[in-house]
Structure formats: structure tokens, C-alpha cells
Design a protein around this motif. Sequence first.
Motif, PDB file in Angstrom:
ATOM      1  N   SER A   1      18.675 -47.106 -64.898  1.00 18.54           N
ATOM      2  CA  SER A   1      19.825 -47.794 -64.812  1.00 18.54           C
ATOM      3  C   SER A   1      20.170 -46.467 -63.301  1.00 18.54           C
ATOM      4  CB  SER A   1      21.504 -47.817 -65.368  1.00 18.54           C
ATOM      5  OG  SER A   1      21.053 -46.719 -66.565  1.00 18.54           O
ATOM      6  N   GLY A   2      21.200 -46.667 -62.708  1.00 18.85           N
ATOM      7  CA  GLY A   2      20.679 -46.110 -60.955  1.00 18.85           C
ATOM      8  C   GLY A   2      20.337 -45.698 -60.661  1.00 18.85           C
ATOM      9  N   THR A   3      19.344 -46.453 -60.376  1.00 15.43           N
ATOM     10  CA  THR A   3      17.936 -46.696 -59.735  1.00 15.43           C
ATOM     11  C   THR A   3      18.180 -47.031 -58.079  1.00 15.43           C
ATOM     12  OG1 THR A   3      17.457 -48.672 -59.103  1.00 15.43           O
ATOM     13  CG2 THR A   3      16.665 -47.649 -61.277  1.00 15.43           C
ATOM     14  N   LYS A   4      17.272 -45.573 -57.248  1.00 13.54           N
ATOM     15  CA  LYS A   4      17.149 -45.435 -55.672  1.00 13.54           C
ATOM     16  C   LYS A   4      17.674 -47.354 -55.351  1.00 13.54           C
ATOM     17  CE  LYS A   4      14.356 -44.863 -51.639  1.00 13.54           C
ATOM     18  NZ  LYS A   4      12.856 -44.356 -51.410  1.00 13.54           N
TER      19      LYS A   4
ATOM     20  N   LEU B   1       3.116 -55.392 -61.098  1.00 10.66           N
ATOM     21  CA  LEU B   1       4.144 -53.960 -60.762  1.00 10.66           C
ATOM     22  C   LEU B   1       5.211 -53.288 -59.730  1.00 10.66           C
ATOM     23  CD1 LEU B   1       2.418 -50.640 -60.953  1.00 10.66           C
ATOM     24  CD2 LEU B   1       1.075 -51.585 -58.796  1.00 10.66           C
ATOM     25  N   GLN B   2       4.757 -54.711 -58.962  1.00  9.62           N
ATOM     26  CA  GLN B   2       6.283 -55.000 -57.800  1.00  9.62           C
ATOM     27  C   GLN B   2       7.451 -54.740 -58.972  1.00  9.62           C
ATOM     28  OE1 GLN B   2       6.901 -57.871 -55.950  1.00  9.62           O
ATOM     29  NE2 GLN B   2       8.521 -57.704 -55.002  1.00  9.62           N
ATOM     30  N   ARG B   3       6.947 -55.539 -59.517  1.00  9.10           N
ATOM     31  CA  ARG B   3       8.832 -55.285 -61.310  1.00  9.10           C
ATOM     32  C   ARG B   3       9.245 -54.650 -61.858  1.00  9.10           C
ATOM     33  NH1 ARG B   3       7.388 -60.528 -62.004  1.00  9.10           N
ATOM     34  NH2 ARG B   3       5.851 -60.150 -63.959  1.00  9.10           N
ATOM     35  N   ILE B   4       7.557 -53.436 -61.939  1.00 10.41           N
ATOM     36  CA  ILE B   4       8.055 -52.360 -63.265  1.00 10.41           C
ATOM     37  C   ILE B   4       8.344 -51.568 -62.410  1.00 10.41           C
ATOM     38  CG2 ILE B   4       6.650 -50.493 -64.160  1.00 10.41           C
ATOM     39  CD1 ILE B   4       4.235 -52.856 -64.527  1.00 10.41           C
ATOM     40  N   LEU B   5       8.012 -51.101 -60.778  1.00 12.50           N
ATOM     41  CA  LEU B   5       8.333 -49.988 -60.037  1.00 12.50           C
ATOM     42  C   LEU B   5       9.642 -50.538 -59.290  1.00 12.50           C
ATOM     43  CD1 LEU B   5       4.904 -49.168 -58.262  1.00 12.50           C
ATOM     44  CD2 LEU B   5       5.527 -47.661 -59.968  1.00 12.50           C
ATOM     45  N   GLY B   6      10.467 -51.163 -59.905  1.00 14.09           N
ATOM     46  CA  GLY B   6      11.307 -52.104 -58.717  1.00 14.09           C
ATOM     47  C   GLY B   6      11.379 -51.641 -57.752  1.00 14.09           C
ATOM     48  N   HIS B   7      10.212 -52.289 -56.635  1.00 14.13           N
ATOM     49  CA  HIS B   7      10.769 -52.281 -54.821  1.00 14.13           C
ATOM     50  C   HIS B   7      10.511 -53.346 -54.614  1.00 14.13           C
ATOM     51  CE1 HIS B   7       6.247 -49.704 -55.508  1.00 14.13           C
ATOM     52  NE2 HIS B   7       7.169 -48.861 -55.049  1.00 14.13           N
TER      53      HIS B   7
ATOM     54  N   ARG C   1      10.436 -42.666 -61.437  1.00 16.11           N
ATOM     55  CA  ARG C   1      10.842 -41.685 -60.504  1.00 16.11           C
ATOM     56  C   ARG C   1      11.320 -40.497 -60.818  1.00 16.11           C
ATOM     57  NH1 ARG C   1      12.775 -45.977 -57.676  1.00 16.11           N
ATOM     58  NH2 ARG C   1      11.731 -45.973 -55.889  1.00 16.11           N
ATOM     59  N   TRP C   2      11.172 -39.311 -60.586  1.00 18.18           N
ATOM     60  CA  TRP C   2      11.319 -38.298 -61.308  1.00 18.18           C
ATOM     61  C   TRP C   2      13.132 -37.871 -61.763  1.00 18.18           C
ATOM     62  CZ3 TRP C   2       8.558 -34.130 -63.988  1.00 18.18           C
ATOM     63  CH2 TRP C   2       9.349 -32.915 -63.702  1.00 18.18           C
ATOM     64  N   SER C   3      13.530 -38.488 -60.664  1.00 18.69           N
ATOM     65  CA  SER C   3      15.568 -38.582 -60.489  1.00 18.69           C
ATOM     66  C   SER C   3      14.978 -39.001 -62.395  1.00 18.69           C
ATOM     67  CB  SER C   3      15.725 -38.950 -59.576  1.00 18.69           C
ATOM     68  OG  SER C   3      15.783 -39.597 -59.467  1.00 18.69           O
ATOM     69  N   GLU C   4      14.729 -40.521 -62.046  1.00 18.14           N
ATOM     70  CA  GLU C   4      15.373 -41.786 -62.706  1.00 18.14           C
ATOM     71  C   GLU C   4      15.049 -41.098 -64.571  1.00 18.14           C
ATOM     72  OE1 GLU C   4      14.376 -45.552 -59.827  1.00 18.14           O
ATOM     73  OE2 GLU C   4      12.699 -45.115 -61.677  1.00 18.14           O
ATOM     74  N   ALA C   5      13.808 -40.685 -64.741  1.00 27.75           N
ATOM     75  CA  ALA C   5      13.372 -39.901 -65.750  1.00 27.75           C
ATOM     76  C   ALA C   5      14.060 -38.622 -66.265  1.00 27.75           C
ATOM     77  CB  ALA C   5      12.152 -39.945 -65.794  1.00 27.75           C
ATOM     78  N   GLU C   6      14.779 -38.508 -65.559  1.00 23.69           N
ATOM     79  CA  GLU C   6      15.261 -37.031 -65.683  1.00 23.69           C
ATOM     80  C   GLU C   6      16.628 -37.249 -66.036  1.00 23.69           C
ATOM     81  OE1 GLU C   6      14.803 -32.374 -63.396  1.00 23.69           O
ATOM     82  OE2 GLU C   6      15.966 -34.211 -62.483  1.00 23.69           O
ATOM     83  N   LYS C   7      16.900 -38.171 -65.475  1.00 21.86           N
ATOM     84  CA  LYS C   7      18.861 -38.866 -66.008  1.00 21.86           C
ATOM     85  C   LYS C   7      19.170 -39.268 -66.645  1.00 21.86           C
ATOM     86  CE  LYS C   7      19.675 -37.685 -61.160  1.00 21.86           C
ATOM     87  NZ  LYS C   7      20.659 -38.556 -60.200  1.00 21.86           N
ATOM     88  N   LEU C   8      18.150 -40.515 -67.798  1.00 19.67           N
ATOM     89  CA  LEU C   8      17.472 -40.786 -68.707  1.00 19.67           C
ATOM     90  C   LEU C   8      18.587 -40.789 -69.388  1.00 19.67           C
ATOM     91  CD1 LEU C   8      15.569 -43.500 -69.090  1.00 19.67           C
ATOM     92  CD2 LEU C   8      14.563 -42.123 -70.744  1.00 19.67           C
ATOM     93  N   LYS C   9      19.293 -41.475 -70.318  1.00 20.44           N
ATOM     94  CA  LYS C   9      20.519 -41.369 -71.174  1.00 20.44           C
ATOM     95  C   LYS C   9      20.166 -41.847 -73.051  1.00 20.44           C
ATOM     96  CE  LYS C   9      23.184 -40.112 -68.490  1.00 20.44           C
ATOM     97  NZ  LYS C   9      23.786 -38.162 -68.264  1.00 20.44           N
ATOM     98  N   GLN C  10      19.933 -41.635 -73.565  1.00 16.19           N
ATOM     99  CA  GLN C  10      19.387 -41.454 -75.002  1.00 16.19           C
ATOM    100  C   GLN C  10      19.481 -43.574 -75.328  1.00 16.19           C
ATOM    101  OE1 GLN C  10      20.824 -39.372 -78.087  1.00 16.19           O
ATOM    102  NE2 GLN C  10      20.790 -37.558 -77.607  1.00 16.19           N
TER     103      GLN C  10
END
Length: 338
Positions: free
Chosen positions: A224-227, A299-305, A204-213
Motif C-alpha cells: 500500500s502507499g504505492t507510487k 506482470l502488469q498487475r504484479i508490478l502495478g503499472h 520498488r525499494w521504497s515499497e519493500a523498505e516501508k512494509l508493515k508486519q
Amino acid sequence: MGACCLMAIEKLSDGRWKADIEPVKGKRFRKIFKTKGEAQRFEASCRAKLVDNKDWSPKPKDKRRLSELMQLWYDLHGHSLRYAAGRLRKLLYLAKRLRDPVAIRLDPHVYANDRRLRMEAGTSPKTLNNELGYLRAVYNELRGLGVIDYPNPLELVKPLRVQERELSWLTNEQIAELLEAIRTGCDNPHVEVIVLICLATGARWSEAEKLKQHSVRNRVITFSGTKSGKVRSVPISAELEARIIRHWREHGQPNSAITAFRRALARTTIKLPKGQAAHALRHTFASHFIQNGGNIVTLQRILGHSSLAMTMRYAHLAPDHLQDALRFGPISASIPAL
């Protein structure tokens, strides 16, 4: 006689005494004694039980209003959830719309009528179904905690039927067009790397935007900190890993870049449904993954559904699914060769 329904002592024609006692409605005792004193002691015993035994003491009616139950739900349980404060605000707004009735007397008919009016005013069925789930959770959770002892008044109210929207995804040509628009006219340096992460991992955009080093190492990105609240890891190429690390070194951690992304998207010929701008990147990863032969469970595991049912929205894009349409369709064998 206080809270009891009936307590009477009378002398019978044969000289004995009859005690006719109903401490609470539905529990009636009739007993005959030789003396009036025995009958009176029996009556006194029933009075004592009425005070001491909660099963014999009528419970006061629960007059708490819907907003009070909502606040109790938040204090006892809701505060531990993600987006708890926002959930409480939505609940209290709904209570206000329903005129904050006594909670035990919430009328499903009144609720359903208000729901209809809001849908006619433009509120989406999905939003209304979410609110129904929130309301049910208040009653169910408080009943489980022993705060209330009555059934959920909305237990039998059915959710609205939601028309499933077609998921928009980008073709390879559209991906190239989008990246070109970002590289040539975007005023935010973080947009491109966020888009690349979303396209490479389905984030998700928010997950990529908040990614830490520290979340990018050994060609794996850990979100982490996912939906869903769960941590998941997705492999990436060595080239993308180097690109991300170089970007952080030159520009630092990403900041809010969604507005710049939307401006870049507007400069392309790509047309997406309302609300699917950044999320189309996630759909794009999933759609290409399935079209290229990827496994639906992977795909389910990758997307975290949380459920496979959510991921099955992409199953129709599988190559074998498409070939079956050609092989088994009703006119597949009836069209003459050119």
C-alpha cells in the motif's frame, strides 16, 4: 459614455430621432423614434443592461502572474496530490526562470527556448517533459474550475523525444554475487531481506523498505502507499514469508537501508547505469518473469503499472520472441552447417 463604445442620439431631417448605440464592441443597435424622449429612454435602457448584464460588460484583463496561478492551482486542487509540496516548488522555480510573466501571455517560444538551455545544461528530457505536463495541468485544471477562461498557452507545445534506456537486470550469477556481498560485508541487517522482497515480488525499494508486519500474511505481501496510489498483492513462498517474519522478530522494522545496499553493490563486479541501482532489482524480477514464460498482463498487475505500454518494455525478453528472431531472421537459412 463609460465602458460603452458608442451612444449617440441625433435628430433626422424628417423630425424623428435616431439612437445609435454600441454598448460593447460587436453589439450595435440603431433605432429610430418619434420623439427625443423615447430615444433617450432607449439609451438609458442600454446603459442599465451594460451594468446588469455581464455579457454586455467588458471583462477586465486577467493580469495575474504565472506564480499566482500556480498557487491557486495548489490551493484548489494540487494539495490533494501525492508529493504536492514538491510539485509546487518545481512549478514556482519554473515560473522564476521564465521571469514570472502574466499567465495569459506566457509565450510558448520563450518557454521552448528556456527548455533548450536547460537541456544543454544537463537537465534530462524526461524531467523537462514532466515539467511541461505540470505546467499544462495548472492551466487545464484552473480552466475546468472556472478560474481562468482562456486556452492553455502551451497546449500545442510538443514533449521532447526521450531516448529509451536499456533496462538493466541481473543474471542468476549476479544475484548470487550480490547476496554474498550483502551477507559477508553489509553493516545494515535490513538490506538482505529488502533485496529478497524486491527480487521475489518486483516491488520498488521504497515499497519493500516501508512494509508493515500486517502486510505479510498467508504467503501474500500486500503493498500500500504505492507510487500509483493503488493497493496490490503478490504471492510469495512459505520460505520467504518465514524469513521476513523471523527478520522482523530479530531486528524490527526496516529503516533506511539504501546507502548500505549501494555500498554492497559497489563491492561486486556488477556495473549498472546511473540511477538504476535499486531499481535494477525490480527490472530483474520482471525480466526473469517474462523469460521464464510469464504472461505480460499478469506482470502488469504484479508490478502495478497503470498501462500495459509500460510493461511492454519487457516483452522482447519472452522466449517465443527470441525464437522468432532465430526462425525469421534474414540469414537464418543461409549459414552453412559446420
